[in-house]
Enzyme design. Structure first.
Site, PDB file in Angstrom:
ATOM      1  NE  ARG A 176     -11.312  -2.268  -2.990  1.00 62.28           N
ATOM      2  CZ  ARG A 176     -10.006  -2.462  -3.001  1.00 62.28           C
ATOM      3  NH1 ARG A 176      -9.468  -3.351  -3.812  1.00 62.28           N
ATOM      4  NH2 ARG A 176      -9.210  -1.759  -2.212  1.00 62.28           N
TER       5      ARG A 176
ATOM      6  CG  HIS B  27      -2.116  -1.012   0.775  1.00 60.21           C
ATOM      7  ND1 HIS B  27      -2.147  -2.293   1.247  1.00 60.21           N
ATOM      8  CD2 HIS B  27      -3.124  -0.905  -0.108  1.00 60.21           C
ATOM      9  CE1 HIS B  27      -3.158  -2.924   0.698  1.00 60.21           C
ATOM     10  NE2 HIS B  27      -3.771  -2.111  -0.132  1.00 60.21           N
TER      11      HIS B  27
ATOM     12  CB  CYS C 142      -8.434  -2.072 -10.733  1.00 60.09           C
ATOM     13  SG  CYS C 142      -8.986  -3.331  -9.573  1.00 60.09           S
TER      14      CYS C 142
ATOM     15  NE  ARG D  93      -6.334   0.164  -3.773  1.00 59.96           N
ATOM     16  CZ  ARG D  93      -5.584   0.301  -4.862  1.00 59.96           C
ATOM     17  NH1 ARG D  93      -5.420   1.482  -5.422  1.00 59.96           N
ATOM     18  NH2 ARG D  93      -4.967  -0.737  -5.393  1.00 59.96           N
TER      19      ARG D  93
ATOM     20  NE  ARG E 242      -1.137  -5.781  -1.402  1.00 64.90           N
ATOM     21  CZ  ARG E 242      -2.263  -5.314  -1.927  1.00 64.90           C
ATOM     22  NH1 ARG E 242      -3.339  -6.085  -1.995  1.00 64.90           N
ATOM     23  NH2 ARG E 242      -2.344  -4.103  -2.399  1.00 64.90           N
TER      24      ARG E 242
HETATM   25  C1  PEP Z   1      -5.422  -5.573  -5.938  1.00 63.79           C
HETATM   26  O1  PEP Z   1      -5.361  -6.420  -5.034  1.00 63.79           O
HETATM   27  O2  PEP Z   1      -4.811  -5.673  -7.026  1.00 63.79           O
HETATM   28  C2  PEP Z   1      -6.241  -4.365  -5.759  1.00 63.79           C
HETATM   29  C3  PEP Z   1      -6.441  -3.533  -6.748  1.00 63.79           C
HETATM   30  O3  PEP Z   1      -6.728  -4.129  -4.502  1.00 63.79           O
HETATM   31  P1  PEP Z   1      -5.831  -3.527  -3.303  1.00 63.79           P
HETATM   32  O4  PEP Z   1      -4.483  -3.218  -3.865  1.00 63.79           O
HETATM   33  O5  PEP Z   1      -6.526  -2.329  -2.780  1.00 63.79           O
HETATM   34  O6  PEP Z   1      -5.811  -4.659  -2.331  1.00 63.79           O
HETATM   35 MG    MG Z   2      -6.748  -6.252  -3.420  1.00 64.88          MG
END
Ligand code: PEP
Ligand code: MG
Length: 579
Positions: free
Chosen positions: A315, A184, A475, A279, A438
């Site tokens: 979303r 993030h 996305c 988001r 991630r």
């Molecule tokens: C993703 O997981 O690719 C996504 C767009 O959602 P986020 O990054 O907000 O988890």
């Molecule tokens: Mg995601």
């Protein structure tokens, strides 16, 4: 000698400024030295609490709304006489000054915790007062995001979403030791237009105050750059204001990812064709109380108005895991990324989802605009069907789900049979496909969106979209890599949603290739045995397609023959070398 540090560039742009660090709170201990003069120590503590309160008040004056209120209330806590009295009592019993502050604060935190509800939610603020007071006593920088009043490059081990959300105008670039391309930190940096490099462990050894040049495109960080490199170049890709399409006119909507109303206004002022991902949880990261329907309706209506006739995909809250929302407690989980997050939280807090759907329907009604709604973290067609029924029950007509879980990609056709569209979240789909957190910088290679396994899953979803004749968007951050954008289109993706700053490069790349060339590139990428090989082979064939076009060859299908000719040349050359 010049030192070059390398990390992973995750948000394009270049910035040069002195380095400032996200300071960690000082740890105090009963073994710390005790001040020689007890009376002087009492004065120091009183002054430290007062200074912290004054600093928080000053910050409150620079912001608005709920953030200002929180800061003012926190400042008042620092001036609470019973807090000072508790610290003084502990000092009187021989506790070192800083540790007395820590223990006094922790005592109050325990009491607030027992009282529960709103008061328990103040514990974090009270601890922050303690950390600040201890830092003041020790004469070290305050913990948290620095705001020195001049431009700085912010360095940290990693940034929590709340840290990133509280970045002030002083921060001109970010460098973190950890974090991957889909963390993030990376996403927020891109949405703020801040150059960012993650996974750069060596930044830990650069002294604070050193001038550093950060290139968020290449991932290079240079401490003490030569004078001629300190002037920052402007963006290189000119903005294109035509709709996204391949060279032969195959339309690919280029949409924007947004997280706030400010993002929406900025994106709406560009050629963006709409919003592919709003988001909504980013609106509420620092909220302690649940936002009511009226407030949410106002915000969603403002976003719909900003985009007029353009498509807006909202979303529902993707809370949990690395995006905890204070007003949505989910209990302790050993593995939150595999636990209660996204749509799953509706099982624990159904009213929160219903409020959001009510607000979205009200915003659509009030503005007369259409709104698309989608749910995050959907794993099965049954979940998709239940969500669609619930959203339609609130009067929302276009309902979709995100494909972020491999199970959902594998059964994409069944999901598409019960919803109107899907949007692939390649960040989470990558994380769950590769079983790689991630947020873990060390796993950046596994999280590379060029991983052929991830591309195979995207291909399955693209195929399901063709079969059901329904739109398939991407996305996740994969869409922000122009070369990969071409591959995604070749895999059957019909729209791409990125931070607005990434749009021009994707636009330019798509308009340089035909749809058939995108398909050939996609086949090449999927046939590769690694992410690096996929990237290299696509770069090569796209380059060859460009050369073939300059030489006057037919564009459609040029990638295949041109690449083969080069492979033949190379094959001949190595055969000749071997003989
Ligand atoms: C993703 O997981 O690719 C996504 C767009 O959602 P986020 O990054 O907000 O988890
Ligand atoms: Mg995601």
């Amino acid at each position: 000698m010049r030192t070059i540090l390398r990390g992973r560039g995750v948000s394009p742009g270049v910035a040069c400024a002195p380095l400032a660090r996200l300071a960690a709170p000082l740890v105090t201990s009963a073994e710390d030295p005790v001040g020689a003069d007890p009376a002087a120590e009492r004065v120091r503590v009183r002054e430290a609490f007062a200074a912290v309160a004054a600093d928080l008040e000053a910050r409150a004056g620079r912001v608005q709304g709920e953030t200002a209120e929180i800061l003012t209330t926190t400042a008042a806590m620092a001036l609470d006489p019973s807090l000072l009295a508790a610290a003084e009592d502990l000092m009187g019993a021989g506790t070192p000054t800083g540790h007395a502050v820590t223990l006094a604060i922790e005592g109050f935190c325990e009491q607030l915790d027992v009282l529960g509800g709103y008061l328990a939610e103040r514990v974090t603020d009270l601890r922050d007062v303690g950390h600040r007071t201890v830092a003041h006593l020790a004469g070290v920088p305050m913990p948290g995001v620095p705001a020195p009043g001049y431009p700085v490059v912010l360095a940290a081990r990693d940034l929590a979403p709340a840290d990133t959300a509280s970045l002030g105008a002083d921060v001109v670039a970010l460098v973190t030791e950890e974090g991957g391309p889909t963390s993030h930190t990376a996403i927020l940096a891109r949405s703020l237009g801040l150059p960012a490099v993650v996974g750069c462990p060596d930044i830990a050894s650069v002294a604070e105050g050193t001038t550093v040049l950060v290139d968020g495109t290449t991932g290079v960080v240079e401490p003490d750059p030569p004078d001629e490199r300190r002037a920052v170049p402007a963006a290189m890709v000119p903005a294109a204001d035509t709709p996204g399409a391949t060279a032969d006119g195959h339309r690919v909507a280029l949409l924007s990812n947004i997280g706030t109303l400010v993002d929406a206004e900025q994106a709406a002022a560009t050629a963006s064709e709409g919003v592919g991902l709003f988001r909504t949880e980013f609106l509420f990261l620092d909220r302690r109380t649940r936002p009511d329907v009226a407030e949410q309706t106002r915000t969603y209506a403002a976003v719909l108005r900003a985009f007029g006739d353009r498509r807006v995909v909202v979303r529902t809250l993707d809370a949990g895991s690395d995006k905890p929302l204070p007003f949505l407690p989910l209990g302790h989980e050993e593995n939150p990324a595999l636990g209660m997050r996204g749509l799953r939280t509706a099982a624990v807090h159904p009213g929160v989802l219903d409020d959001q759907l009510t607000a979205l329907a009200a915003a659509a009604e009030e503005t007369g605009r259409a709104v698309d709604v989608m749910a995050p973290m959907v794993a099965t067609a049954q979940e998709a069907e239940r969500f669609a029924a619930r959203a339609r029950g609130h009067g929302l007509t276009r309902v979709g789900v995100m494909i972020e879980v491999p199970a959902a990609a594998l059964r994409a056709r069944e999901l598409l049979e019960v919803v109107d569209f899907v949007s692939i979240g390649t960040n989470d789909l990558g994380q769950y496909t590769m079983a790689a957190d991630r947020t873990a910088g060390a796993l950046g290679d596994l999280l590379d969106p060029w991983q052929p396994a991830l591309l195979d899953l995207v291909a399955m979803v693209g195929e399901a979209g063709r079969t059901t004749d329904k739109p398939v968007g991407v996305c996740g951050e994969a869409a922000a890599d122009p070369l990969l954008a071409a591959v995604l289109v070749g895999l059957g993706v019909t729209s791409l949603s990125t931070a607005p700053a990434s749009r021009p490069a994707a636009h330019a790349q798509l308009s340089a290739l035909t749809a058939q060339e995108c398909r050939v590139a996609a086949d090449r990428a999927r046939s590769a045995r690694s992410a690096d090989a996929a990237r290299a082979t696509v770069a090569e064939c796209v380059h060859d397609a460009g050369e073939a076009r300059v030489a006057g060859a037919e564009p459609t299908g040029a990638v295949g023959p041109a690449r083969s000719a080069r492979a033949d040349r190379q094959g001949r050359a190595s055969a000749e070398a071997a003989s």
